[in-house]
Design a protein around this motif. Structure first.
Motif, PDB file in Angstrom:
ATOM      1  N   UNK A   1       7.444  11.380   2.459  1.00  0.00           N
ATOM      2  CA  UNK A   1       8.062  10.953   3.720  1.00  0.00           C
ATOM      3  C   UNK A   1       7.260  11.454   4.921  1.00  0.00           C
ATOM      4  N   UNK A   2       6.811  12.720   4.859  1.00  0.00           N
ATOM      5  CA  UNK A   2       6.021  13.273   5.962  1.00  0.00           C
ATOM      6  C   UNK A   2       4.692  12.540   6.095  1.00  0.00           C
ATOM      7  N   UNK A   3       4.109  12.161   4.984  1.00  0.00           N
ATOM      8  CA  UNK A   3       2.827  11.460   5.011  1.00  0.00           C
ATOM      9  C   UNK A   3       2.972  10.074   5.638  1.00  0.00           C
ATOM     10  N   UNK A   4       3.967   9.306   5.193  1.00  0.00           N
ATOM     11  CA  UNK A   4       4.161   7.965   5.755  1.00  0.00           C
ATOM     12  C   UNK A   4       4.494   8.030   7.233  1.00  0.00           C
TER      13      UNK A   4
ATOM     14  N   UNK B   1      -4.188  14.185   4.843  1.00  0.00           N
ATOM     15  CA  UNK B   1      -3.756  15.333   4.035  1.00  0.00           C
ATOM     16  C   UNK B   1      -4.562  15.424   2.739  1.00  0.00           C
ATOM     17  N   UNK B   2      -5.876  15.256   2.846  1.00  0.00           N
ATOM     18  CA  UNK B   2      -6.715  15.251   1.643  1.00  0.00           C
ATOM     19  C   UNK B   2      -6.648  16.580   0.892  1.00  0.00           C
ATOM     20  N   UNK B   3      -6.794  17.668   1.639  1.00  0.00           N
ATOM     21  CA  UNK B   3      -6.846  18.985   0.995  1.00  0.00           C
ATOM     22  C   UNK B   3      -5.464  19.581   0.756  1.00  0.00           C
TER      23      UNK B   3
ATOM     24  N   UNK C   1       0.825  -1.202   0.000  1.00  0.00           N
ATOM     25  CA  UNK C   1       0.000   0.000   0.000  1.00  0.00           C
ATOM     26  C   UNK C   1       0.863   1.258   0.000  1.00  0.00           C
ATOM     27  N   UNK C   2       0.234   2.352  -0.339  1.00  0.00           N
ATOM     28  CA  UNK C   2       0.901   3.653  -0.369  1.00  0.00           C
ATOM     29  C   UNK C   2      -0.137   4.711   0.012  1.00  0.00           C
ATOM     30  N   UNK C   3       0.186   5.970  -0.233  1.00  0.00           N
ATOM     31  CA  UNK C   3      -0.760   7.034   0.125  1.00  0.00           C
ATOM     32  C   UNK C   3      -0.926   7.998  -1.046  1.00  0.00           C
ATOM     33  N   UNK C   4      -1.959   8.834  -0.983  1.00  0.00           N
ATOM     34  CA  UNK C   4      -2.192   9.831  -2.032  1.00  0.00           C
ATOM     35  C   UNK C   4      -1.040  10.822  -2.110  1.00  0.00           C
ATOM     36  N   UNK C   5      -0.471  11.150  -0.981  1.00  0.00           N
ATOM     37  CA  UNK C   5       0.642  12.109  -0.975  1.00  0.00           C
ATOM     38  C   UNK C   5       1.851  11.560  -1.738  1.00  0.00           C
TER      39      UNK C   5
END
Length: 246
Positions: A101-104, A93-95, A60-64
């Protein structure tokens, strides 16, 4: 070398399974740097990682992370295609997207409740992950994926648990019930009787007699001399009286 890496990975996975309850399927958060290194070294993440970790894996990963890869253009286009195949996990951090790196890092806060692994080639991110207990770290060396050994933070956390003997409440109740069933429970207010020890000699009787002081000895000698002189004087007076009578 491959067998050694596999042996180390099995050992590290045992540590995380036992102490942090990380179970299958293993949830692995990947960033763009890891995807780029896998592409460069021709590593099939989806096929190779389950065998290396010894169990089913959810990539998995993230939108960021996807936004970051998209903003970097053609240089990381291949890494973006790889990351898009993975499950996208929700972040806060949707908006206002932040760096990958900060998101994970934000997704493993508060004790890593989802038991995420973090897969990255970013050394700065890796150092921050090592400061959090119970977060397994994956990276790529040459053409091989490697599970890093437990960090000092994770080891210290486990040692503290063992030292404090933190046992879950349900386990304490089970132990108490088992002791009661086996007749090992101690009754409240029960005290062990203390045996009386044999009394020793009176310490006052063990004291040494005080020696006469020199001053006392001199006074005693003076009294004896006075008594002797008195006896001599009485004898002399008796002799003189006898001579007069004659």
């Amino acid at each position: 070398m491959g067998l050694r890496r596999q042996k180390h990975a099995k050992k590290h996975m045992g540590f995380y399974r036992h102490n942090f309850h990380i179970q299958e399927p293993f949830q692995v958060l990947l960033d763009g740097t890891f995807c780029q290194a896998a592409l460069r070294n021709k590593i099939q993440i989806r096929e190779q990682l389950p065998g290396y970790l010894g169990g089913a894996v959810q990539l998995c990963t993230s939108r960021c992370v996807l936004k970051e890869l998209e903003s970097l253009g053609k240089a990381l286009y291949g890494a973006k295609l790889i990351a898009q195949r993975f499950e996208v996990r929700n972040c806060s951090h949707h908006k206002d997207p932040v760096s990958g790196s900060a998101c994970l890092l934000s997704m493993i806060e508060e004790g890593n409740p989802h038991h995420y692994f973090v897969a990255t080639q970013d050394q700065e991110l890796a150092n921050k992950v090592k400061k959090k207990a119970g977060v397994p770290l994956l990276f790529i060396i040459q053409n091989t994926m490697v599970l890093d050994k437990p960090s000092p933070k994770s080891l210290a956390f486990v040692q503290k648990l063992q030292a404090d003997q933190l046992v879950p409440e349900y386990q304490k109740q089970s132990i108490a019930q088992l002791k009661e069933r086996e007749g090992l429970a101690k009754q409240e207010g029960e005290k062990r009787r203390k045996r009386k020890r044999a009394g020793g000699p009176n310490p006052l009787s063990c004291l040494k007699k005080k020696k006469k002081t020199q001053e006392g000895q001199e006074v005693s000698t003076a009294k004896k001399k006075r008594r002797k002189r008195k006896r001599n004087r009485v004898k002399a007076e008796a002799v003189q009286s006898a001579q007069k009578n004659e």
